[in-house]
Write a protein that holds these residues in place. Structure first.
Motif, mmCIF file in Angstrom:
data_model
loop_
_atom_site.group_PDB
_atom_site.id
_atom_site.type_symbol
_atom_site.label_atom_id
_atom_site.label_comp_id
_atom_site.label_asym_id
_atom_site.label_seq_id
_atom_site.Cartn_x
_atom_site.Cartn_y
_atom_site.Cartn_z
ATOM 1 N N LYS A 48 0.940 -1.133 -0.081
ATOM 2 C CA LYS A 48 0.137 -0.013 -0.067
ATOM 3 C C LYS A 48 0.813 1.216 0.050
ATOM 4 O O LYS A 48 0.608 2.185 -0.593
ATOM 5 C CB LYS A 48 -0.946 0.096 1.215
ATOM 6 C CG LYS A 48 -1.894 1.056 1.395
ATOM 7 C CD LYS A 48 -2.746 1.191 2.582
ATOM 8 C CE LYS A 48 -1.915 1.083 3.896
ATOM 9 N NZ LYS A 48 -2.717 0.992 4.949
ATOM 10 N N SER A 93 -3.750 -5.602 -8.493
ATOM 11 C CA SER A 93 -4.418 -5.524 -6.871
ATOM 12 C C SER A 93 -3.816 -6.588 -6.188
ATOM 13 O O SER A 93 -3.585 -7.877 -6.407
ATOM 14 C CB SER A 93 -5.896 -5.368 -7.187
ATOM 15 O OG SER A 93 -6.290 -6.746 -7.701
ATOM 16 N N GLY A 115 -4.944 2.663 -1.890
ATOM 17 C CA GLY A 115 -4.428 1.859 -0.641
ATOM 18 C C GLY A 115 -5.662 1.976 0.514
ATOM 19 O O GLY A 115 -6.000 3.128 0.740
ATOM 20 N N GLY A 117 -4.300 -2.908 -1.847
ATOM 21 C CA GLY A 117 -4.003 -1.905 -2.787
ATOM 22 C C GLY A 117 -4.112 -2.268 -4.150
ATOM 23 O O GLY A 117 -4.445 -3.233 -4.414
#
Length: 710
Positions: free
Chosen positions: A2, A250, A205, A227
């Motif tokens: 993130k 992701s 994030g 994230g």
């Protein structure tokens, strides 16, 4: 991850050049937002008044003003869509009933590409397929949509349409913090040039601390981190041609508690015999990742045929500590073409999906055979909108042929009739049929699903002991399960009473056949003292313990009817105040069966969905710099099959309120205070069905959000 996403995207902000963005939807007035087009019903742009289907559109402005932080929470405003939050990141989402953690009768698309997971034919909502700030609108079509979109579009289709990169030039930074350890950072940069090219890069994030267990207020260990990085490139090639490319990556981690560890303790009254005292939770971590690359090319031929070709490749993985580790590669191809000749508007297309997996399991609680498999689905469709009376009467006819490696071939037809007696009235009727193909989990996976605890009285010495039966759900034999089927009728009426007030009402009745159920295949005593003892039949951790081990297999046994009605109203009471109401009523009536296990499955289905579901939203622009949004929503109660203890649990209905106050400091900066779940008792929205998880509580929360564009 993130932090890396945020820092890399933030650095891009300060090094990239950008041009001024065209007016965004946030700059439109409320009056402009009630004028809605839709593309997902017939794969072409249409006014809602010209659609012969139960359709609803959620705009980006609706998303922003909802205050929601997760996509499923946004879907609560649509009639006919049932949303239940499982924990801090997981959701159960369905259309018109049949909800559950692995709800499999609702097809979800991102820009026309399916994101359902072939392992169980559902959606991993916790993965965040696209940040909310990148969504242009969400089109929701209830009812069977297999002709246009293929298998698994049984009860509805949700198409998440992302923003064109030309509407996202410039920069943005949105930060949200709140109670329960909530944090959300979104950042974006974009650029466009006069040649017709544009691109955008965004990153998000999210973090959330554990919620509380519903039963005892202890932490539920459902901490969430995820994230998303999303890139889009668009190029206008002139002469009716354009090219779009998406790249998305992701990653998500989410903890969980599963009630899978049996507890046996010596009983001094029985000479130290070990007796069952309950199941304790084990803590595990779920890790998800997904990377995808999608390209779409659209063109207009000299003959006047509009065509679109979309290709996609994706790699994904699921790892659940000490349970399962899956890697998957998926390839999608979708082609469609449209040609208008005389009174006919003809659409045709082909599609193919190939998804290959490799799965390793920890055999104590779950196993899968074979460990590698490639699932293929191919289809071809043809649809004609035939104008019978100009601007008055239109007939739609469509048919699709599909072939699935699991279930063979099947045909899905539909027919619609749309009558528009005036520019402000439209009535429609629709017949449709759709299949839901068997998922890998239904034919290849064996999993511990629950414990049925009974008691026995022992006279010497007089005492009562608990005798557990550990239930393992097993798949049907390869090839024995066939596709679930639904077919039915819908009718609807839309009325534009004035430019500021409209109503949409529809009713439906569908017949479902070959629904999944389970039948008992064996019961074994785990101790030589118990009837039915077979050496080696029980798992090693149950051998010689006072328990039973039962197995059940999936089958196609249940059938029944689904009946319901849905209403939505949209009223621009003043130029600055908008009210939106949605309400749905539904009922499942399953057939009766002599077999006790099948009858129990049918009764569980009947009671598993709320009869009533509603939403009332108020959007008020106090002045040019202030907005107040109030969202009243509620659900009727229902009963769920509680997997850990193989019993039925009542989930009470609820009514709650979300509030949002936003202050626009200037054209570039907005501050918002958001309150969610502010009214009503502490509640659980979901009880475990297939996986024995701990129920979590929904609690009030406060959020502070800032939105900065530059």
């Amino acid at each position: 991850m993130k932090s890396a996403i945020f820092l890399s995207a933030l650095a891009a902000f300060w090094t990239a050049n950008s041009q001024a963005a065209p007016p965004s939807i946030e700059d439109l007035g409320l009056e402009d937002l009630v004028k809605t087009d839709i593309t997902s019903v017939s794969r072409k742009s249409q006014s809602l008044a010209d659609v012969a289907a139960a359709a609803f559109v959620i705009s980006s402005e609706d998303i922003r003003r909802s205050g929601a932080q997760a996509l499923p929470d946004v879907l609560r405003m649509a009639p006919g869509i049932e949303v239940a939050q499982i924990d801090s990141g997981r959701y159960a989402v369905s259309a018109r009933g049949f909800n559950g953690r692995f709800a499999n009768k609702l097809l979800v698309l991102v820009d026309g590409r399916s994101i359902y997971h072939p392992l169980f034919s559902g959606v991993m909502w916790e993965l965040d397929p696209v940040p909310l700030d990148d969504i242009e609108r969400i089109e929701i079509i209830r009812g069977a949509g297999a002709v246009m979109w293929g298998a698994n579009a049984v009860n509805g289709v949700i198409n998440i349409i992302t923003r064109h990169s030309r509407s996202q030039v410039g920069g943005a930074l949105n930060v949200t913090v709140g109670t329960q350890g909530t944090g959300n950072v979104y950042t974006r940069i974009g650029r466009a040039d006069p040649s017709g090219s544009s691109w955008k890069l965004s990153a998000q994030g999210r973090h959330k601390e554990p919620s509380q267990q519903y039963a005892n207020r202890q932490d539920s260990d459902d901490r969430q981190n995820n994230g998303v990085v999303d890139f889009r490139f668009d190029r206008d090639l002139s002469s009716g041609r354009d090219l779009s490319v998406w790249a998305n990556a992701s990653q998500s981690t989410l903890d969980d508690l599963w009630l899978t560890t049996p507890q046996f303790q010596p009983n001094p009254l029985l000479g130290g015999l070990r007796t069952f005292t309950g199941a304790s939770p084990i803590r595990l971590r779920q890790k998800l990742h997904n990377e995808s690359l999608v390209g779409r090319y659209r063109w207009l031929s000299d003959a006047g045929i509009e065509s679109s070709l979309q290709l996609a490749v994706a790699r994904s993985g699921i790892e659940i500590t000490n349970f399962i580790d899956e890697t998957r590669n998926t390839y999608d191809l979708d082609y469609q073409a449209r040609y208008a000749v005389g009174p006919h508007d003809i659409l045709w297309g082909v599609s193919h999906r190939s998804s290959s997996d490799e799965i390793a399991t920890q055999n104590t609680y779950i196993s899968i055979q074979p460990t590698a498999y490639t699932q293929r689905n191919s289809g071809i469709f043809l649809h004609d909108d035939w104008t019978l009376i100009h601007e008055k009467l239109k007939l739609g006819l469509g048919v699709r042929w599909d072939h699935a490696s699991r279930n063979g071939s099947y045909v899905s037809p539909n027919a619609t009739l749309l009558w528009t007696p005036s520019r402000s009235d439209s009535a429609w009727i629709k017949y449709a049929k759709a299949p839901r193909t068997a998922a890998r989990a239904e034919q290849d996976v064996s999993i511990f699903s629950g414990i049925n605890v009974s008691t026995a009285n022992i006279p010497f010495p007089p005492t009562t002991i608990s005798i557990p039966t550990f239930i393992y759900a097993q798949p049907g034999s390869r090839g024995s399960l066939h596709a679930e089927q639904t077919q039915g009728i819908e009718v609807g009426y839309r009325k534009q009473f004035s430019p500021a007030f409209s109503a949409d009402l529809n009713a439906y009745r569908y017949r479902y056949t070959d629904l999944r159920s389970g039948s008992l295949t064996g019961v074994y005593g785990c101790s030589p003292l118990f009837p039915g003892y077979v050496a080696g039949a029980c798992p090693a951790y149950l051998q010689n313990l006072p328990a039973y081990f039962a197995t059940g297999a999936a089958s196609n046994e249940v059938a029944g009817w689904s009946t319901g009605a849905e209403l939505s109203l949209d009223w621009l009471a003043t130029p600055n105040w908008r009210l939106q109401l949605s309400y749905s009523w539904s009922r499942l009536d399953m057939d009766s069966y002599a077999n006790a296990n099948i009858q129990a499955d049918a009764q569980h289905l009947e009671k598993s969905a709320p009869r009533h579901y509603g939403s009332l939203r108020s959007q008020w622009n106090v002045d040019t710099s202030q907005q107040i949004d109030i969202w009243l929503r509620g659900s009727g109660g229902f009963e769920r099959y509680d997997a850990p203890y193989v019993t039925t649990v009542r989930v009470p209905g609820y009514v709650t309120v979300d509030l949002r106050y936003a202050y626009r400091v200037n054209k570039s900066l907005e501050l918002a205070l958001i309150g969610r779940n502010l009214v009503g008792a502490r509640r659980a929205e979901y009880v475990s069905d297939y996986i024995p998880t701990v129920a979590t509580a929904m609690a009030p929360s406060l959020l502070l959000s800032t939105r900065w564009s530059f």
